[in-house]
Design an enzyme around this catalytic site. Structure first.
Site, PDB file in Angstrom:
ATOM      1  N   ASP A  77       0.725  -1.306   0.127  1.00  0.00           N
ATOM      2  CA  ASP A  77       0.024  -0.050   0.033  1.00  0.00           C
ATOM      3  C   ASP A  77       1.052   1.137  -0.036  1.00  0.00           C
ATOM      4  O   ASP A  77       1.748   1.333   0.763  1.00  0.00           O
ATOM      5  CB  ASP A  77      -0.833  -0.136   1.270  1.00  0.00           C
ATOM      6  CG  ASP A  77      -1.853   0.908   1.362  1.00  0.00           C
ATOM      7  OD1 ASP A  77      -2.397   1.258   0.282  1.00  0.00           O
ATOM      8  OD2 ASP A  77      -2.433   1.409   2.198  1.00  0.00           O
ATOM      9  N   HIS A  78       0.718   2.200  -1.037  1.00  0.00           N
ATOM     10  CA  HIS A  78       1.505   3.423  -0.974  1.00  0.00           C
ATOM     11  C   HIS A  78       3.132   3.314  -1.068  1.00  0.00           C
ATOM     12  O   HIS A  78       3.800   3.825  -0.473  1.00  0.00           O
ATOM     13  CB  HIS A  78       1.066   4.475   0.140  1.00  0.00           C
ATOM     14  CG  HIS A  78      -0.420   4.803  -0.007  1.00  0.00           C
ATOM     15  ND1 HIS A  78      -0.680   5.842  -0.841  1.00  0.00           N
ATOM     16  CD2 HIS A  78      -1.504   4.368   0.583  1.00  0.00           C
ATOM     17  CE1 HIS A  78      -2.089   6.186  -0.753  1.00  0.00           C
ATOM     18  NE2 HIS A  78      -2.624   5.347   0.278  1.00  0.00           N
TER      19      HIS A  78
HETATM   20  P1  13P Z   1      -8.735   4.490   6.127  1.00  0.00           P
HETATM   21  O1  13P Z   1      -7.607   4.249   7.202  1.00  0.00           O
HETATM   22  O2  13P Z   1      -9.370   5.654   6.086  1.00  0.00           O
HETATM   23  O3  13P Z   1      -9.732   3.246   5.882  1.00  0.00           O
HETATM   24  O4  13P Z   1      -7.818   4.376   4.645  1.00  0.00           O
HETATM   25  C1  13P Z   1      -7.044   3.078   4.307  1.00  0.00           C
HETATM   26  C2  13P Z   1      -6.421   3.282   3.210  1.00  0.00           C
HETATM   27  O5  13P Z   1      -7.006   3.870   2.002  1.00  0.00           O
HETATM   28  C3  13P Z   1      -5.140   2.710   2.884  1.00  0.00           C
HETATM   29  O6  13P Z   1      -4.524   2.982   1.887  1.00  0.00           O
END
Ligand code: 13P
Length: 275
Positions: A77-78
């Site tokens: 993620d990211h």
């Molecule tokens: P939230 O923490 O707002 O659910 O977002 C999670 C997210 O987008 C991880 O990339």
């Protein structure tokens, strides 16, 4: 997995994992509901758990020992750079997000393309255009929103598998009301007709989630709602059980609340029995 979701108009949940127990609870609840799932791992969470290889081994071990048969994607993620995505891919992640959205679109495209070239064809790639805010952002100004032109350019130039266009959602808690630009979402979906990703899936109203899915969103990222469910239950348990010191009992106190939220999200996104 995403092609099916896109075609059948449901969304796959990406639940972010933080440790062994979270991974286990997510896998068990998704298996119980016969729902495909994406395990999201931020670089911070990967570091916290020891590194990418530890995460891959942890997930592989649980898939085997818990006899998990639903489709599971392990997704960075990211990812903050080409090198980070490369390390995750080399360790065995099956999908990565490269987030070069802090750069101008030309540099974002160049970095994203280098990741796609490395990942293809074994690993899927997600990229971001615009800027997804955080809970510190009380006002999501216009410049945060993805433009249709940038969305088109990055998809055409890089051939990414999924696009996360920033359209007003934020990571963490919202200060005020979520202000999603559905018109822009529709324009991007009509033009690109490909899997779109909604970040910041916690705290968005159910009706908004449903509308987003009808407009091409087929991956929804959820982290904060699980964190709140788990920490509230554990805090309550500790407040009421002064004598407990076994870490297994303490961590497990959050299991039921977490699984309840997971079930609600699977229901909302229509992914139950879609494995
Ligand atoms: P939230 O923490 O707002 O659910 O977002 C999670 C997210 O987008 C991880 O990339």
């Amino acid at each position: 997995m995403l092609a099916k979701a896109h075609q059948e108009k449901f969304a796959i949940c990406q639940f972010n994992i933080n440790n062994l127990e979270w991974t286990r609870y997510i896998l068990e609840e998704c298996q119980k509901n016969n729902a495909p799932v994406i395990l999201g791992v931020s670089s911070g969470a990967a570091k916290y758990m020891g590194g990418f290889l530890t995460v891959v081994s942890l997930v592989k071990g649980l898939l085997h020992d818990l006899k998990i048969s639903i489709p599971v994607i392990l997704h960075l993620d990211h990812g903050g750079s080409f090198e980070e995505c490369q390390k995750a891919i080399d360790a065995g992640f099956t999908s990565v997000m490269i987030d070069a959205s802090q750069y101008d679109i030309a540099k974002n495209i160049a970095i994203t393309k280098s990741v796609v070239d490395y990942a293809y064809p074994k690993v899927t790639v997600e990229a971001e255009v615009g800027h997804i805010g955080g809970e510190e952002d009380s006002v999501i100004s216009d410049i945060y929103y993805a433009t249709v032109d940038d969305a088109k350019r990055i998809v055409e130039d890089t051939k990414i598998d999924m696009l996360a266009p920033a359209l007003g959602s934020v990571h963490g808690l919202y200060q005020g009301e979520p202000n999603l630009n559905f018109e822009r979402m529709k324009e991007i979906n009509d033009l690109l007709n490909m899997p779109l990703v909604l970040h910041g899936g916690s705290g968005i109203y159910d009706e908004q989630i449903k509308k987003a899915i009808s407009l091409g969103i087929c991956k929804i990222n959820v982290n904060t709602d699980l964190q709140i469910a788990w920490s509230t239950a554990v805090r309550d348990f500790l407040n009421n059980n002064d004598d407990v010191y076994d870490p297994r009992k303490i961590i497990k106190a959050g299991e039921r609340s977490m699984k309840k939220v997971i079930h609600e999200k699977l229901l909302l996104t229509g992914s139950i029995n879609k494995a």
